[in-house]
Design an enzyme around this catalytic site. Structure first.
Site, PDB file in Angstrom:
ATOM      1  N   ASP A  78       0.825  -1.209   0.000  1.00  9.27           N
ATOM      2  CA  ASP A  78       0.000   0.000   0.000  1.00  9.27           C
ATOM      3  C   ASP A  78       0.858   1.258   0.000  1.00  9.27           C
ATOM      4  O   ASP A  78       0.616   2.197  -0.769  1.00  9.27           O
ATOM      5  CB  ASP A  78      -0.936   0.012   1.208  1.00  9.27           C
ATOM      6  N   GLU A 109       0.976  -1.198   5.442  1.00  9.83           N
ATOM      7  CA  GLU A 109      -0.337  -1.564   4.949  1.00  9.83           C
ATOM      8  C   GLU A 109      -1.363  -0.598   5.519  1.00  9.83           C
ATOM      9  O   GLU A 109      -1.265  -0.201   6.690  1.00  9.83           O
ATOM     10  CB  GLU A 109      -0.693  -2.996   5.345  1.00  9.83           C
ATOM     11  N   LYS A 111      -5.298  -0.234   6.363  1.00 13.12           N
ATOM     12  CA  LYS A 111      -6.506  -1.027   6.572  1.00 13.12           C
ATOM     13  C   LYS A 111      -7.559  -0.192   7.304  1.00 13.12           C
ATOM     14  O   LYS A 111      -7.242   0.845   7.879  1.00 13.12           O
ATOM     15  CB  LYS A 111      -6.185  -2.282   7.395  1.00 13.12           C
TER      16      LYS A 111
END
Length: 244
Positions: A78, A109, A111
């Site tokens: 990401d 990442e 999320k």
């Protein structure tokens, strides 16, 4: 009406608190997108904007794949933080930017929440980067040829707006999830509940200071890494017929 005299003071804590509230408001707007991928893209964009605001210009943050001289590739990352001064971007591709492993400092990442599942997923993606081979060659510094720089471990982390836990249970559940994960995460930020740093021990911030804790600890960890090694481009080139 006369102006008040300049105090010469700046409340740094208040500045960071304001930035944190602003970012929470922006991420809340992203939640109105009905399609998960659209919401996810908007959230990534806000984190990228934050990194570009606070990271020194020697660094660049972008979604990417990470590759090595053996032709191996990581899972899609990401946000990768990589060297912005000396890294050759030789691998543009319509599927996304491909960055040499040698130039990568950190991977994150993004999320919706902190949870055991997302911590495990972030660790697995980090492992796909850390498993890549990183080369290093000698470089000129001043008038001297310096020996190759030994690559330092790549930092990894997780970024989210909130967590699946309550504020009261956040610290203990986070600590348990981090300790159970075989793929070490170094840093993370859950804007609503707190941030963490994992080195010799796990440190978790209070929620009101999640952003300032995360940014300052990230900057310190990046500083401690020093300069990324210079990639041996001839080892990348050996896959070409002319280099064989």
């Amino acid at each position: 009406m006369p102006r008040s005299p300049d105090s010469g003071q700046l409340d740094l804590a208040e500045v960071f608190y304001s930035v944190q509230e602003e970012m929470l408001a922006q991420l809340a707007v992203g939640g109105f997108f009905e399609h998960p991928s659209a919401a996810g893209t908007a959230t990534e964009r806000h984190w990228l904007d934050l990194f570009n605001r606070y990271l020194p210009k020697r660094y660049r943050a972008t979604p990417a794949f990470v590759i090595d001289s053996e032709g191996r590739r990581s899972r899609q990352i990401d946000i990768a933080i990589f060297d912005n001064l000396y890294s050759p971007l030789l691998f543009p591709h319509k599927s996304g930017l491909h960055i040499p492993a040698e130039s990568v400092y950190a991977v994150f990442e993004v999320k919706p929440t902190f949870s055991r599942q997302w911590i495990r997923d972030a660790g697995e993606k980090a492992a796909s980067v850390r498993a890549l081979r990183r080369t290093s060659v000698r470089v000129m510094s001043g008038n001297q040829l310096r020996p190759p720089i030994k690559p330092v471990p790549i930092l990894a982390g997780l970024l989210a707006t909130t967590s699946v836990w309550t504020q009261a249970t956040f610290k203990q559940n986070l600590r348990n999830a981090l300790e159970a994960d075989p793929n070490r995460l170094d840093l993370g930020c859950s804007l609503e509940h707190g941030s963490f740093e994992q080195s010799k021990k796990i440190r978790i911030s209070i929620p009101e200071e999640s952003l300032i804790f995360f940014i300052l600890r990230l900057l310190e960890r990046l500083r401690a890494q020093g300069t990324a090694p210079a990639a041996d481009l001839m080892k990348y080139g050996r896959h070409l017929e002319s280099f064989k």
